[in-house]
Design a protein around this motif. Structure first.
Motif: not given
Lengths: 581, 487, 189
Positions: C84-89, C103-108
């Motif tokens: 699960k990817i939350d954000q791509e920059t 950045s993945y949902a777990s914070g990685k």
């Protein structure tokens, strides 16, 4: 192009002074290496720079001024700093300034050759990039940039992009060597290594390692000389050596040890890393082997094993006999050719009989043998495993024999059938052109061929069944051996040191860099934080994997199945030499 | 304008075919509107052959006439994804599994999601399928009808009626074509054949011949040696092209005439027969096997010969003989399929498809050649040049499109009715059921990804084409987009 | 400076695009994917547990229930950490390079930085993806051996696949920031 100033974070709290570093004109970036603090004599600074430049082959120069306003802004200092530009001329002249109460710095780059418009280069064209000097110094970029030629001076050092920054920092070690505590003529502020005491121990170890290496290297060369002795090269012995995986493993370890204790210094970081990986792998191997040894020698486990081994071999032989008897009847309700079936079955039964008597002859000595084998575990777990693999191969020799007989018979039939099938269709294989041609046969040729074809077709199921059963047995043995080899390969080739380094000091192995935009205020230069992007684990393993003693099966599953179908032998022994043919 | 030979082939008075015989001058202006055309076939570049070049040339001419054209085919090796060809012809190479002879496997369903996505995002209005051998073409027709798009089908080949495989194919063709809006055949024989096979109403079948680019096939008399006679054969070496006949002709003629050479271009499973013949009769210096030829090399092979031999056993419209005639060769061919319609009698010698008859035909051609009775290559070229051009084909195809665009697409119930009534009791019901399943599948897909989620592709061709107008630097962008797009 | 736009991805979900101008030479795109919805999480968990309960009633072994709990937990952790990817920059720094962060949902976070010297061009490409045909933005890397060759194609925003309008805008943005020459991708209007 935007001017980029790489600034070490450790100098952020330094007193005002001069910025020392290298100017990379291709990328218009200034790599600041250190700050020279205020009371200094320009001549001495220049001397120091010349020394560093000679030692490191990097064009270190004074790049500009650094002003850290702890107290109220002093107007005079500002003027003084500007004046310094006249003494240390540099294009462009950087003026970094840190305010007391603000997080934002100001930065100016002035070009003296264009005096009319010094302000034209407005401040937002400078970009401040902070970097951790220690991490950048210690880290190693992957993939390594083209090795800069040390003799050619700093002209070639300009590798592309950021590799140049890394290169500059790592080559300016001479600058960092001068310590904070010994009062030099010039006071510098840069990254310091902590802990002088620890470094004494390290120095001692370094001094001691030389003679130890020499001693061990002599010992190893003696051993390897002995192993290359002529007696071992005679025909039957050399053949046996090449077939036993234990010998392969021992040779591999010997090579590794020779490399580790060779008195030559490692030329580049990757070689050093390889040596360290090997050393850790050998140490771990021996530790595991010793653990196994202690486990084996406790409570007389070897005796138990030896007692169990002969019955197991007997049991296997008995099962095989049962299997053969089953095959000689009507296996799974199939009706076989009785005569051929009996012949084959008796032949194999006799073989098993021979084998059993051989095992019984051996049985008094097995415990002694096992005890000695157990001792070999102190050479490492891998050696013990290889010996185990060899023992399995020896104990299942009859299965191997059966498989070879079955395969040869089957192969013969398949070849015969395929060529007779071509004859049946009025074709033939043209050996010269490697293709199937049409060909007109005589009547009697066709007649004989068809007869033979029929005979072979009806005999095929019997042979195929024997082949199938023994191939399955053989495959079982090969799988067990393959698993043992995989384990050995894993211990042999895993780069444990590199993995540990990646775990504890992620910055040492860098895949690249990443940037973070720090808080920004309009009208001030952009501030970025450069961090090391550590190498992912899979790439660490991929890059630093040690060469294993290489007996990977070369063929794919498809070709394996094809070989099985046509009755070709599949690697009789998993050894290097056999793979090529 | 197409040459119409063997006048009696027209089935009744067909208004649709009669339409297309007026001169090109007054048709250019009638532009009722541009269409978004999707050509679907399993056969396209980099595969080489008649269908492939037909699709390519037709698309190019249609683009020239202001239509938006895309081509959908299956992936060839590493060539998959989306590519742009000359003039912004967009080609989708879909990753579908190839079954046999470059034709994809058909399950009637598995290609629906991708094809639907493409049809929607390209805003296609007319689906034009090619070749009855192509499973993908039939699949696309089936899906397009389910989606309510207008369909056109071009048949490039002839079939028998007797053997099992053709009975099955004919049944499939009946199902596939019974609710197709319009069918195009390449010759009158082919039309007759298709109408019979698929039990069609002849009014929705038009005849538009293939064409050749006459500028690519110009004679060059200096390339051939007049001391010897050279017979050229260019075809795939497969059963349909009569390679077995060829292996009988070669030894017979070579024994009779000492100054006769053969040049054979093409590759195929039957090549081995020719090699054996060559070895058995020691004809290595007289029979040259060139192997697979690229299309651009065909002309260079043709001009080396005096006589072109075509031994096809079945052929709807033989492009090869037109190409050969355009190069100024005397053509000897079997009298099968649509071949008699293709060239006038003074340019071709027709024989029965047997070794004896073909040998006689060749001997006649050789004697004519020796007596100098044959017309000069340049003259033949000038005659043939006027027969078949791609612009003409495109114009006539455009009329078909205009007509189809005015027609209504059958609604689902009418379609099912027609399937059941036209295709026989068993097949009809089976395919009606499949059509219902297909519709349900489409409904499911529409629910999963509604049409509104599918973003519209940017037109490379057509009235708003990014390639044809506005951007002078479009050429360069095309180059950017043509790199391998595999993910 | 910051502005926010909204797009839909190829599955119809909403994507928020944030654009930040740090300075004329440094800009950032930030594409946020929809969060993990409670509904889907609950439904998946319920399905697994119901299946496990069904099995449990069949074989009456309570190991199955505990295994189901572990599977759900591990599955969720794995999904959050690796999938699960939350954000791509996409951070573009002039004359330094392009940085892609997801950045993945777990914070990685996984980051790739591409130096400007390696970037050959930024283009929009079209590809067949699963059962769809999509446009995506990608970066072409120079091949050091061959000046005209391309050594690698790096797709941008590959985990939040977007509708055509986004790649197009992003491409214009990149090119304006990177001062690359001329035209990029397919732009129509």
């Amino acid at each position: 192009m935007v001017l980029k100033a790489f600034f070490p974070t450790c100098c952020a709290s330094a007193d005002s002074g001069l910025l020392i570093g290298r100017w990379v004109p291709e990328q218009s970036s200034a790599v600041v290496l250190a700050v020279v603090h205020f009371p200094f004599i320009p001549i001495q600074v220049k001397e120091l720079l010349a020394q560093v430049q000679q030692a490191s082959q990097v064009g270190v120069a004074v790049l500009g001024t650094w002003c850290h306003r702890r107290q109220e802004p002093e107007e005079s200092l500002g003027h003084f700093l500007e004046g310094l530009g006249a003494i240390f001329s540099h294009e462009p002249w950087l003026q970094l300034c840190r305010e007391r109460d603000s997080k934002f710095w100001s930065c100016k780059a002035t070009y003296q050759q264009v005096p009319t418009s010094p302000g034209a280069h407005s401040e937002d064209q400078v970009m401040l990039i902070f970097y951790d000097q220690r991490k950048v110094l210690l880290s190693q970029l992957h993939p390594p940039a083209a090795l800069p030629d040390h003799q050619a001076g700093d002209a070639t050092a300009s590798a592309c992009g950021l590799a140049a920054v890394f290169d500059t920092v790592s080559r300016s070690k001479a600058l960092f060597r001068s310590d904070q505590f010994d009062e030099g003529l010039v006071r510098l502020s840069h990254w310091q290594s902590e802990g002088v005491e620890a470094s004494i121990l390290v120095e001692l170890a370094k001094q001691a390692s030389g003679p130890v290496c020499l001693l061990l290297a002599c010992l190893l060369s003696f051993i390897s000389a002995a192993s290359t002795c002529r007696v071992f090269k005679l025909w039957p012995l050399s053949f046996i050596w090449s077939k036993l995986s234990t010998c392969e493993q021992l040779r591999h370890r010997l090579e590794q040890l020779t490399l580790i204790f060779s008195t030559q210094k490692a030329e580049n970081p990757s070689q050093l890393m390889r040596k360290a990986n090997m050393l850790v792998s050998v140490l771990l191997d021996v530790a595991l082997g010793l653990a196994l040894l202690s486990w084996l020698h406790r409570k007389d486990r070897i005796g138990q094993l030896a007692d169990a081994l002969v019955p197991v071999a007997d049991r296997v032989a008995e099962e095989l006999q049962h299997l053969l008897q089953w095959l000689m009847g009507a296996p799974a309700g199939l009706k076989m050719n009785r005569a051929l079936d009996q012949v084959l079955g008796r032949f194999f039964l006799y073989h098993i009989h021979l084998w059993i008597s051989y095992i019984h002859l051996m049985s008094p000595f097995i415990e002694r043998i096992l005890w000695h084998v157990g001792l070999s575990a102190c050479l490492g777990l891998t050696v013990a495993l290889s010996i185990l693999s060899d023992i399995i191969a020896l104990l299942t020799f009859h299965i191997y024999c059966f498989y070879v007989y079955g395969a040869r018979l089957y192969c013969l039939k398949i070849c015969g059938l395929s060529s007779l099938w071509r004859l049946f269709r009025g074709k033939k294989w043209n050996v010269l052109r490697q293709r199937v041609d049409s060909c007109s046969y005589d009547l009697d040729q066709l007649f004989i061929g068809t007869l033979l074809f029929t005979v072979l077709v009806f005999l095929l199921p019997t042979t195929a069944l024997y082949y199938l059963v023994f191939t399955l047995l053989r495959l079982l043995v090969v799988t067990v051996q393959g698993l043992i080899h995989l384990l050995v390969d894993l211990i042999n080739s895993l780069p444990l040191y590199a993995l540990g380094l990646r775990l504890c000091r992620p910055y040492r192995l860098a895949a690249g860099v990443k940037f973070r935009v720090l808080e920004h205020e309009a009208g001030r230069p952009l501030r970025l934080l450069m961090q090391i992007n550590p190498l992912p684990y899979n790439r660490v393993v991929h890059t630093y994997r040690l060469p294993s003693c290489g007996c990977h099966p070369k063929h794919s599953w498809g070709s394996l199945c094809r070989k099985l179908f046509f009755g070709e032998l599949i690697y009789p022994w998993r050894q290097r030499g056999d793979k090529q043919d | 304008m197409a040459y119409q030979g063997g006048g009696g082939h027209d089935l009744g008075h067909d208004p649709s075919t009669a339409l297309y015989h007026d001169s090109p001058g007054n048709t250019v202006t009638c532009r009722t509107g541009a269409h978004n055309i999707c050509m679907v076939s399993d056969f396209f570049y980099p595969n080489m052959g008649g269908v492939e070049s037909h699709i390519y040339q037709l698309s190019q001419c249609l683009i020239e006439r202001g239509h938006k054209v895309i081509v959908v085919t299956h992936a060839y090796g590493t060539r998959k994804g989306v590519r742009y060809l000359t003039k912004g012809l967009k080609v989708y190479y879909l990753p579908l599994r190839v079954m046999y002879n470059q034709s994809t496997a058909t399950t009637l369903f598995h290609s629906l999601p991708l094809l639907r996505y493409i049809f929607v995002r390209e805003r296609v209005t007319i689906i034009h399928s090619h070749s009855s051998f192509s499973a993908m073409a039939h699949d696309a027709l089936f899906h397009a009808k389910t989606m309510g798009l207008r369909t056109v089908f071009t048949d490039h080949s002839l079939f028998g009626f007797a053997d099992v495989s053709s009975v099955l194919t004919n049944k499939l063709l009946t199902v596939s074509l019974c609710d197709t809006n319009h069918i195009i055949c390449v010759s009158y024989t082919s039309k007759e054949n298709t109408v019979l096979r698929a039990t069609l109403n002849p009014e929705i079948v038009s005849v538009i011949p293939n064409a050749v680019d006459p500028t690519d096939f110009t004679p060059d008399p200096f390339r051939r040696h007049d001391s010897i006679i050279t017979i050229v054969i260019v075809s795939r070496l497969v059963y349909r092209k009569g390679t077995d006949l060829l292996s009988g002709i070669i030894p017979e003629l070579c024994q009779k005439y000492k100054d006769l050479n053969f040049i054979i271009g093409g590759e195929g499973p039957k090549r081995i027969i020719l090699e054996e013949v060559r070895e058995r009769y020691q004809l290595h210096d007289r029979v040259r096997l060139l192997g697979a030829l690229e299309h651009k090399d065909v002309r260079n092979v043709l001009v080396q010969g005096h006589i072109f031999l075509n031994t096809s056993l079945t052929e709807a419209f033989c492009m090869a003989i037109v190409e050969a005639a355009s190069c100024g060769l005397q053509v000897v061919s079997t009298r099968v399929g649509g071949i008699p319609e293709v060239l006038p009698d003074n340019l071709i010698i027709l024989c029965e498809p047997s070794v004896k008859s073909l040998c006689e035909g060749l001997e006649k051609a050789i004697s004519q050649l020796k007596s100098g009775a044959l017309p000069a290559p340049e003259k033949i070229h000038n005659i043939v040049k006027t027969f078949y051009t791609w612009r003409n084909v495109a114009e006539r195809t455009e009329k078909v499109y205009n007509r189809v665009a005015g027609e209504t697409v059958l609604s689902m119930d009418k379609r099912l009715e027609r399937l059941i009534s036209r295709c026989g009791p068993v097949t009809g019901y089976i395919f009606a059921l499949l059509a219902v399943f297909n519709f349900l599948f489409l409904t499911f897909l529409r629910w999963m990804t509604p049409d509104s989620y599918i973003d519209v592709a940017i037109d490379a061709t057509g009235p708003k084409g990014a390639w044809t107008h506005q951007y002078p630097y479009s050429r360069k962008r095309g180059k950017n987009n043509e790199m391998p797009q595999t993910r | 400076m910051e502005d926010e736009l909204s797009f839909s991805d190829i599955y119809g979900g909403r994507l928020a695009l944030q654009r930040r101008y740090y300075s004329p030479s440094c800009r950032e795109f930030c594409l946020s994917c929809p969060r993990l919805s409670l509904r889907s999480l609950t439904s998946v968990t319920c399905t697994v547990w119901l299946a496990a309960y069904g099995l449990f009633t069949l074989c009456e072994n309570s190991m199955i229930l505990s295994a189901a709990i572990f599977i759900t937990l591990l599955g969720l952790l794995g999904y959050l950490h690796f999938v699960k990817i939350d954000q791509e920059t996409l951070l573009i720094i002039d004359s330094l390079g392009i940085q892609l962060t997801s950045s993945y949902a777990s914070g990685k976070e996984s980051t790739t930085f591409i130096e400007m010297g390696k970037v050959k061009d930024v283009i929009i490409n079209e590809a067949i993806y699963m059962q769809k045909v999509i446009y995506y933005l990608c970066i072409l890397l120079n091949d050091p051996a061959d000046p005209h060759g391309i050594s690698q194609v790096v797709p941008v925003f590959q985990d939040c696949l977007t509708a055509v309008t986004l790649p197009w805008r992003a491409s214009l943005w990149c090119s304006s920031c990177l001062l690359l020459d001329g035209d990029h991708g397919i732009c129509t209007d």
